[in-house]
Scaffold this active site. Sequence first.
Site, mmCIF file in Angstrom:
data_model
loop_
_atom_site.group_PDB
_atom_site.id
_atom_site.type_symbol
_atom_site.label_atom_id
_atom_site.label_comp_id
_atom_site.label_asym_id
_atom_site.label_seq_id
_atom_site.Cartn_x
_atom_site.Cartn_y
_atom_site.Cartn_z
ATOM 1 N N ASP A 122 0.813 -1.216 0.000
ATOM 2 C CA ASP A 122 0.000 0.000 0.000
ATOM 3 C C ASP A 122 0.843 1.260 0.000
ATOM 4 O O ASP A 122 2.068 1.202 0.178
ATOM 5 C CB ASP A 122 -0.957 -0.014 1.209
ATOM 6 C CG ASP A 122 -0.275 -0.356 2.523
ATOM 7 O OD1 ASP A 122 0.960 -0.359 2.570
ATOM 8 O OD2 ASP A 122 -0.987 -0.624 3.503
ATOM 9 N N ASN A 132 -7.628 -1.952 14.102
ATOM 10 C CA ASN A 132 -9.028 -2.225 13.743
ATOM 11 C C ASN A 132 -9.146 -3.445 12.824
ATOM 12 O O ASN A 132 -10.184 -3.671 12.226
ATOM 13 C CB ASN A 132 -9.654 -1.001 13.070
ATOM 14 C CG ASN A 132 -8.965 -0.634 11.758
ATOM 15 O OD1 ASN A 132 -7.925 -1.215 11.426
ATOM 16 N ND2 ASN A 132 -9.521 0.300 11.023
ATOM 17 N N HIS A 162 -7.346 -4.004 10.084
ATOM 18 C CA HIS A 162 -7.095 -3.819 8.647
ATOM 19 C C HIS A 162 -5.845 -4.576 8.198
ATOM 20 O O HIS A 162 -4.943 -4.839 8.996
ATOM 21 C CB HIS A 162 -7.062 -2.338 8.240
ATOM 22 C CG HIS A 162 -5.869 -1.539 8.656
ATOM 23 N ND1 HIS A 162 -5.931 -0.201 8.935
ATOM 24 C CD2 HIS A 162 -4.566 -1.874 8.809
ATOM 25 C CE1 HIS A 162 -4.738 0.253 9.242
ATOM 26 N NE2 HIS A 162 -3.886 -0.747 9.184
ATOM 27 N N GLU A 178 -9.688 -1.301 5.071
ATOM 28 C CA GLU A 178 -10.339 -0.987 6.335
ATOM 29 C C GLU A 178 -11.601 -1.846 6.504
ATOM 30 O O GLU A 178 -12.072 -2.453 5.532
ATOM 31 C CB GLU A 178 -10.721 0.501 6.353
ATOM 32 C CG GLU A 178 -9.541 1.460 6.183
ATOM 33 C CD GLU A 178 -8.665 1.593 7.446
ATOM 34 O OE1 GLU A 178 -8.683 0.681 8.303
ATOM 35 O OE2 GLU A 178 -7.955 2.594 7.552
HETATM 36 C C1 GLP Z 1 -0.529 0.364 8.621
HETATM 37 C C2 GLP Z 1 -0.282 -0.228 7.222
HETATM 38 C C3 GLP Z 1 -0.329 -1.710 7.263
HETATM 39 C C4 GLP Z 1 0.356 -2.161 8.524
HETATM 40 C C5 GLP Z 1 -0.552 -1.859 9.679
HETATM 41 C C6 GLP Z 1 0.063 -2.080 11.029
HETATM 42 O O1 GLP Z 1 -1.393 1.436 8.624
HETATM 43 N N1 GLP Z 1 -1.120 0.214 6.197
HETATM 44 O O2 GLP Z 1 0.262 -2.243 6.102
HETATM 45 O O3 GLP Z 1 0.581 -3.533 8.484
HETATM 46 O O4 GLP Z 1 -1.096 -0.567 9.544
HETATM 47 O O5 GLP Z 1 0.988 -1.086 11.342
HETATM 48 P P1 GLP Z 1 1.939 -1.125 12.601
HETATM 49 O O6 GLP Z 1 2.910 -2.227 12.386
HETATM 50 O O7 GLP Z 1 2.614 0.233 12.616
HETATM 51 O O8 GLP Z 1 1.095 -1.367 13.791
#
Ligand code: GLP
Length: 239
Positions: A65, A134, A136, A141
């Site tokens: 992403d 959440n 995702h 989302e």
């Molecule tokens: C982010 C990214 C995801 C990531 C997730 C967890 O917003 N879009 O690809 O895996 O949320 O992030 P984190 O490892 O900082 O908790």
Amino acid sequence: MKVIVVKNLEDAYFQSGNTIINHLRNSQANSIGFATGATMVPVYKFLTESLRKYNLSNIRTFNLDEYIGLSNQHPLSYAYYMYEHLFNQLSFDQSNINLLDGSAGNIEKEAQNYEMKISLGGGIDLQLLGVGRNGHIGFNEPGSKFDSVTRVVNLANITVKTNSKFFHNSNEVPRAAITMGIGTILRAKKLLVVATGKEKAIACKKMINEVPTVLCPASAIQTHSNVTVVLDQSAASLL
Ligand code: GLP
């Protein structure tokens, strides 16, 4: 689904990093999907230390992403993150690195081309995934369909809030992103999900123990036949 619960953060990064390394060494793998986020930083540190002398020039990479509106030179873009934490240190061939361009003039076309690039190369062999609070995955989302493809999405308020810690002020946080769809992710031959910390515990419970629902995008992994999940004890505390 294989769920591996390790006792601390270090073990989580060691376990995840080694799963990726074993996959690269022992299979005919020629493509890997990378994720971003704070969870992956130490995983990538482990990889850069372990794979420094390893020839990765034949491996194609696809990132999950990107924020809309940030060029890949922007220090908070996921493109920048990938070069900083992984690509600059390892022997990936520049032409095999595939990133979504959040500043593309025609963003719909960018999404369609990305799907095509993934398919033309024979798909993704191993897709690495983090999990949002959440539930995702990528930037899919809650509410995202399980057969969704690469597209532009609006970010949930909680995601904007959580990710605002990386930006100087919350007004700078992009409100939209381009992300591989859940359907795109599920087409990968193998999934490796990594989650750590107690703030991920509820999402992990829904992802692993509850009936799959679009309200928890990560629960879609239950419909895939080759999934490994690595959790530390905090993330696994509600299982
Ligand atoms: C982010 C990214 C995801 C990531 C997730 C967890 O917003 N879009 O690809 O895996 O949320 O992030 P984190 O490892 O900082 O908790």
